[in-house]
Write a protein that holds these residues in place. Structure first.
Motif, PDB file in Angstrom:
ATOM      1  N   SER A 191       0.768  -1.018   0.039  1.00  0.00           N
ATOM      2  CA  SER A 191      -0.128   0.026  -0.005  1.00  0.00           C
ATOM      3  C   SER A 191       0.860   1.155   0.112  1.00  0.00           C
ATOM      4  O   SER A 191       0.629   2.096  -0.802  1.00  0.00           O
ATOM      5  N   SER A 192       2.151   1.134   0.957  1.00  0.00           N
ATOM      6  CA  SER A 192       2.932   2.544   0.951  1.00  0.00           C
ATOM      7  C   SER A 192       3.504   2.318  -0.330  1.00  0.00           C
ATOM      8  O   SER A 192       3.654   3.677  -1.011  1.00  0.00           O
ATOM      9  N   MET A 193       4.119   1.391  -0.637  1.00  0.00           N
ATOM     10  CA  MET A 193       4.712   1.220  -2.273  1.00  0.00           C
ATOM     11  C   MET A 193       3.892   1.948  -3.322  1.00  0.00           C
ATOM     12  O   MET A 193       4.389   2.833  -4.086  1.00  0.00           O
ATOM     13  N   SER A 194       2.530   1.377  -3.482  1.00  0.00           N
ATOM     14  CA  SER A 194       1.612   2.073  -4.277  1.00  0.00           C
ATOM     15  C   SER A 194       1.449   3.344  -4.332  1.00  0.00           C
ATOM     16  O   SER A 194       1.580   4.279  -5.393  1.00  0.00           O
ATOM     17  N   HIS A 195       1.166   3.899  -2.995  1.00  0.00           N
ATOM     18  CA  HIS A 195       1.117   5.270  -2.702  1.00  0.00           C
ATOM     19  C   HIS A 195       2.191   6.085  -3.283  1.00  0.00           C
ATOM     20  O   HIS A 195       2.096   7.262  -3.777  1.00  0.00           O
ATOM     21  N   GLU A 196       3.378   5.517  -2.790  1.00  0.00           N
ATOM     22  CA  GLU A 196       4.661   6.457  -3.086  1.00  0.00           C
ATOM     23  C   GLU A 196       4.951   6.537  -4.776  1.00  0.00           C
ATOM     24  O   GLU A 196       5.313   7.351  -5.356  1.00  0.00           O
ATOM     25  N   LEU A 197       4.382   5.421  -5.450  1.00  0.00           N
ATOM     26  CA  LEU A 197       4.779   5.352  -6.842  1.00  0.00           C
ATOM     27  C   LEU A 197       3.817   6.010  -7.633  1.00  0.00           C
ATOM     28  O   LEU A 197       3.871   6.875  -8.528  1.00  0.00           O
ATOM     29  N   ARG A 198       2.675   5.983  -6.905  1.00  0.00           N
ATOM     30  CA  ARG A 198       1.311   6.644  -7.771  1.00  0.00           C
ATOM     31  C   ARG A 198       1.615   8.358  -7.662  1.00  0.00           C
ATOM     32  O   ARG A 198       0.935   8.879  -8.583  1.00  0.00           O
ATOM     33  N   SER A 199       2.093   8.926  -6.558  1.00  0.00           N
ATOM     34  CA  SER A 199       1.967  10.324  -6.381  1.00  0.00           C
ATOM     35  C   SER A 199       2.925  10.825  -7.742  1.00  0.00           C
ATOM     36  O   SER A 199       2.555  11.743  -8.344  1.00  0.00           O
ATOM     37  N   PRO A 200       4.145  10.416  -7.505  1.00  0.00           N
ATOM     38  CA  PRO A 200       4.975  10.841  -8.718  1.00  0.00           C
ATOM     39  C   PRO A 200       4.509  10.576 -10.043  1.00  0.00           C
ATOM     40  O   PRO A 200       4.609  11.408 -11.144  1.00  0.00           O
ATOM     41  N   LEU A 201       4.046   9.486 -10.266  1.00  0.00           N
ATOM     42  CA  LEU A 201       3.251   9.033 -11.756  1.00  0.00           C
ATOM     43  C   LEU A 201       2.055   9.878 -11.851  1.00  0.00           C
ATOM     44  O   LEU A 201       1.908  10.098 -13.296  1.00  0.00           O
ATOM     45  N   ASN A 202       1.437  10.614 -10.951  1.00  0.00           N
ATOM     46  CA  ASN A 202       0.346  11.132 -11.192  1.00  0.00           C
ATOM     47  C   ASN A 202       0.709  12.500 -11.963  1.00  0.00           C
ATOM     48  O   ASN A 202       0.019  13.011 -12.994  1.00  0.00           O
ATOM     49  N   ALA A 257     -13.169  12.463  -3.738  1.00  0.00           N
ATOM     50  CA  ALA A 257     -11.548  11.823  -3.133  1.00  0.00           C
ATOM     51  C   ALA A 257     -10.616  11.504  -4.581  1.00  0.00           C
ATOM     52  O   ALA A 257     -11.034  11.201  -5.255  1.00  0.00           O
ATOM     53  N   ILE A 258      -9.548  12.347  -4.274  1.00  0.00           N
ATOM     54  CA  ILE A 258      -8.368  12.087  -5.222  1.00  0.00           C
ATOM     55  C   ILE A 258      -7.141  11.550  -4.335  1.00  0.00           C
ATOM     56  O   ILE A 258      -6.523  12.397  -3.485  1.00  0.00           O
ATOM     57  N   SER A 259      -6.805  10.145  -4.481  1.00  0.00           N
ATOM     58  CA  SER A 259      -5.902   9.538  -3.636  1.00  0.00           C
ATOM     59  C   SER A 259      -4.933   8.681  -4.407  1.00  0.00           C
ATOM     60  O   SER A 259      -5.402   8.041  -5.283  1.00  0.00           O
ATOM     61  N   ALA A 260      -3.845   8.320  -3.690  1.00  0.00           N
ATOM     62  CA  ALA A 260      -2.782   7.522  -4.322  1.00  0.00           C
ATOM     63  C   ALA A 260      -2.975   6.200  -3.542  1.00  0.00           C
ATOM     64  O   ALA A 260      -2.276   5.332  -3.836  1.00  0.00           O
ATOM     65  N   ASN A 261      -4.219   6.138  -2.499  1.00  0.00           N
ATOM     66  CA  ASN A 261      -4.671   4.947  -1.828  1.00  0.00           C
ATOM     67  C   ASN A 261      -5.548   4.316  -2.692  1.00  0.00           C
ATOM     68  O   ASN A 261      -6.349   4.707  -2.825  1.00  0.00           O
ATOM     69  N   ALA A 262      -4.957   3.097  -3.574  1.00  0.00           N
ATOM     70  CA  ALA A 262      -5.559   2.426  -4.403  1.00  0.00           C
ATOM     71  C   ALA A 262      -6.230   1.311  -3.963  1.00  0.00           C
ATOM     72  O   ALA A 262      -6.546   0.301  -4.803  1.00  0.00           O
ATOM     73  N   MET A 263      -5.853   0.625  -2.908  1.00  0.00           N
ATOM     74  CA  MET A 263      -6.106  -0.601  -2.459  1.00  0.00           C
ATOM     75  C   MET A 263      -7.799  -0.422  -2.483  1.00  0.00           C
ATOM     76  O   MET A 263      -8.492   0.565  -2.051  1.00  0.00           O
ATOM     77  N   SER A 264      -8.387  -1.809  -2.712  1.00  0.00           N
ATOM     78  CA  SER A 264      -9.948  -1.945  -2.767  1.00  0.00           C
ATOM     79  C   SER A 264     -10.525  -1.279  -1.490  1.00  0.00           C
ATOM     80  O   SER A 264     -11.564  -0.856  -1.515  1.00  0.00           O
ATOM     81  N   GLU A 265     -10.002  -1.700  -0.318  1.00  0.00           N
ATOM     82  CA  GLU A 265     -10.390  -1.364   0.889  1.00  0.00           C
ATOM     83  C   GLU A 265     -10.275   0.096   1.284  1.00  0.00           C
ATOM     84  O   GLU A 265     -11.153   0.688   1.917  1.00  0.00           O
ATOM     85  N   HIS A 266      -9.328   0.773   0.829  1.00  0.00           N
ATOM     86  CA  HIS A 266      -9.262   2.257   0.700  1.00  0.00           C
ATOM     87  C   HIS A 266     -10.617   2.784  -0.036  1.00  0.00           C
ATOM     88  O   HIS A 266     -11.211   3.807   0.393  1.00  0.00           O
ATOM     89  N   ILE A 267     -10.677   2.217  -1.167  1.00  0.00           N
ATOM     90  CA  ILE A 267     -11.782   2.848  -2.117  1.00  0.00           C
ATOM     91  C   ILE A 267     -13.175   2.504  -1.435  1.00  0.00           C
ATOM     92  O   ILE A 267     -13.947   3.662  -1.328  1.00  0.00           O
ATOM     93  N   LEU A 268     -13.253   1.591  -0.854  1.00  0.00           N
ATOM     94  CA  LEU A 268     -14.608   1.047  -0.368  1.00  0.00           C
ATOM     95  C   LEU A 268     -14.701   1.952   0.894  1.00  0.00           C
ATOM     96  O   LEU A 268     -16.040   2.334   1.328  1.00  0.00           O
TER      97      LEU A 268
END
Length: 596
Positions: free
Chosen positions: A220-231, A543-554
């Motif tokens: 989750s942390s890796m996804s968040h840290e990668l998504r922010s610069p990718l955005n 919501a505009i977030s780099a937290n992309a886990m399904s549990e975060h979205i739900l």
């Protein structure tokens, strides 16, 4: 001697006279004799013979009964003495009155030597209280009682015993205790081993859960840290692509490389997250009756852009039935689109892809995706569903992660289905998915929802305020430049939750864009405060977030966000959702939305 001879001669001489005298008496008294008729004699003799036969038969029955009784007594004695459990008869005082051979063997004493001994002397000192409580319950209740305690044989060998006792009476009416004695030492040993094993498994489960939690947190942390610069990378690349004047061909080629690499990296991140969630059991599915026909038509629309640019002829059979299956709608589309995408990517130029449904298998519907690609050798087929294994395509021009089929296989199995492939080199492959067929119709609950699509794009051209709560300057700059193309929108910037709440109350923006991971108050906490305020509770919050886990979205949607966009997003998608939110906001008044 002479006199003896004379006596014998006199006796012989007198014998005729005696016989004559006797005949004379019978002749003189004929009335004294009773003559029995022959037929009566015969009947009497016959009756005597019948009676004799009946007596002999009864005697034979009695003899057989006695033999059977002896056999039963011997069998009872064998069963009693050789039973797998010990039998003891105790007096009211707990003295042994009778035991079988098994009990004597357990206690290590000859049977005759056990008589009149106290049963309690074979119970270990530490368990004496258990034994006496057991006896007291038996006497007080009169019902069968049981207990487990430790006993010791005559030589001091300890063993675990199971006692089951009941009350009986002897011929004199005195109370007796019937005790069944079983050696349960092996069971106790197994129980102890099982408890130790369960404890080990429980510890292992906790360790595994901690490892899964740590892995999920890391991903989750890796996804968040990668998504922010990718955005930022993908967002600004999209702005460059749509900028005025249009980029030159060289610039467009470079932009395409940036976008292709960025979206590939995003795909890799998403598939790693998907696989980790599936393997950890956190990816819950919603299984329900679905129309396989409708799912395939949706998949056909989803891959249409890829088909148009690929030059591959993709055909779907004409389905005349809904073909109902049990599956998760979202995940089923995901795995079928994956199969279609692979069939297009790894095909020959001008090749074909055919999609059919086979309904000839009992209780199963099979989806076949047939392509005319390169095909796979048996050796490659054996490694087809291994993570990150691209089967020699790593150095090729075709992009891929080596995870798509792995995720598809896991999802198929979670839906109770099977996935497989038949392939011939230089001919092509047929990937198939078996799903459980059902006759149940999907029970779609009647839902009342608000149409969030803009009724008219012109309505979105009126002046309005949009506020963005974001602590990342690059993300804030990206949204600001995207909205620069909308001169009617005034963008307010807030860098934390407290500032966002104050600005929302002061300016009452039409739409609020909200990051989730904010310093201080999180985006979810800010939303809760805004919903509790009568002035701001009607404002739709995206919501505009780099937290992309399904549990975060739900969690975000459950908290009350209008929609949940994950970073990086496509500019067109972002603008479409923003337009929907602004159109929705026009239908609301400050009293229109209740606090969730």
């Amino acid at each position: 001697m002479l006199s003896g001879k004379l006596s014998r001669r006199a006796a012989i001489a007198s014998r005729p006279r005696l016989c004559a005298a006797s005949k004379g008496k019978w002749a003189e008294a004929p009335e004294r004799r009773q003559i029995i008729a022959p037929d009566v004699v015969r009947r009497l003799l016959h009756g005597l013979r019948v009676h004799q036969a009946e007596l002999e038969l009864q005697n034979e029955k009695l003899r057989h009964a006695q033999l059977a009784l002896d056999d039963e007594r011997a069998r009872y004695c064998d069963l009693y003495d050789l039973a797998p459990v010990g039998y003891c008869t105790l007096s009211e005082q707990g003295l042994i009155l009778e035991v079988n051979l098994t009990a004597a063997k357990l206690l290590g004493v000859a049977r005759s030597d056990l008589i009149q001994q106290a049963f309690s002397r074979f119970v270990v000192h530490e368990d004496q209280d258990i034994y006496h409580q057991h006896r007291d319950k038996l006497v007080d209740s009169g019902l069968t009682q049981w207990c487990e305690l430790r006993m010791k044989a005559h030589d001091g060998t300890p063993f675990w015993a199971h006692l089951e006792a009941s009350i009986a009476q002897n011929a004199d009416g005195a109370s007796l205790h019937r005790v069944v004695l079983s050696n349960i030492s092996e069971r106790k040993l197994l129980d102890r081993s099982l408890e130790e094993r369960n404890l080990e498994l429980e510890n292992a489960r906790k360790v595994a859960e901690m490892a899964n939690r740590a892995k999920s947190d890391f991903l989750s942390s890796m996804s968040h840290e990668l998504r922010s610069p990718l955005n930022s990378v993908l967002g600004f690349a999209q702005l460059l692509e749509s900028s005025t004047p249009a980029p030159t061909s060289t610039q467009q080629s470079r932009i395409d490389q940036i976008l292709r690499g960025g979206w590939y990296l995003l795909t890799l991140v998403n598939e790693i997250l998907d696989l980790s969630l599936i393997e950890s059991g956190q990816n819950a599915l919603s299984l329900e009756p679905l129309s396989l026909t409708e799912v395939l038509l949706d998949c056909q629309r989803m891959i249409e852009p890829q088909v148009q640019t690929s030059g591959i002829d993709v055909s779907f059979a004409q389905f005349t039935s809904p073909f109902l299956v049990i599956a998760d709608a979202v995940r089923l589309k995901q795995l079928i689109v994956n199969l279609l995408t692979n069939a297009i990517k790894y095909n020959h130029p001008g090749g074909t892809v055919d999609v059919t449904i086979d309904d000839t298998i009992p209780e199963v519907l099979r989806v076949n995706v047939r392509d005319t690609g390169q095909g796979l050798s048996p050796e490659k087929l054996s490694h087809l569903f291994e993570p990150f294994n691209r089967l020699g395509q790593e150095g090729g021009m075709i992009e891929g992660t080596g995870l798509g089929l792995v995720v598809a296989k896991r999802l198929t199995e979670m839906m109770g289905g099977k996935i497989g492939v038949q392939s011939t080199v230089d001919v092509g492959s047929v990937f198939w998915v078996d799903l459980t067929r059902t006759q149940a119709q999907r029970a779609d609950a009647e839902q009342v929802h608000v149409d969030r699509d803009p009724a008219n794009a012109a309505l979105n051209q009126s002046p309005c305020i949009v506020m963005y709560v974001e602590d990342n300057p690059a993300n804030m700059e990206l949204v600001e430049q995207i909205l620069a193309a909308r001169p009617n929108i005034q963008l307010l910037r807030a860098s934390n939750g407290i500032q966002g709440i104050e600005m929302a109350r002061a300016h009452l923006p039409r739409v609020i864009l909200m990051d989730i991971n904010l310093p201080g108050l999180s985006g979810v906490e800010v939303l809760k405060i805004l919903r509790q305020d009568p002035l701001t509770k009607h404002i739709p919050v995206l919501a505009i977030s780099a937290n992309a886990m399904s549990e975060h979205i739900l969690k975000g949607l459950s908290a009350g966000f209008f929609q949940y966009l994950t970073k990086p997003f496509k500019v067109k998608e972002f603008l479409k959702v923003l337009d929907s939110a602004m159109a929705f906001a026009r239908t609301q008044s400050p009293m229109a939305i209740e606090v969730p």
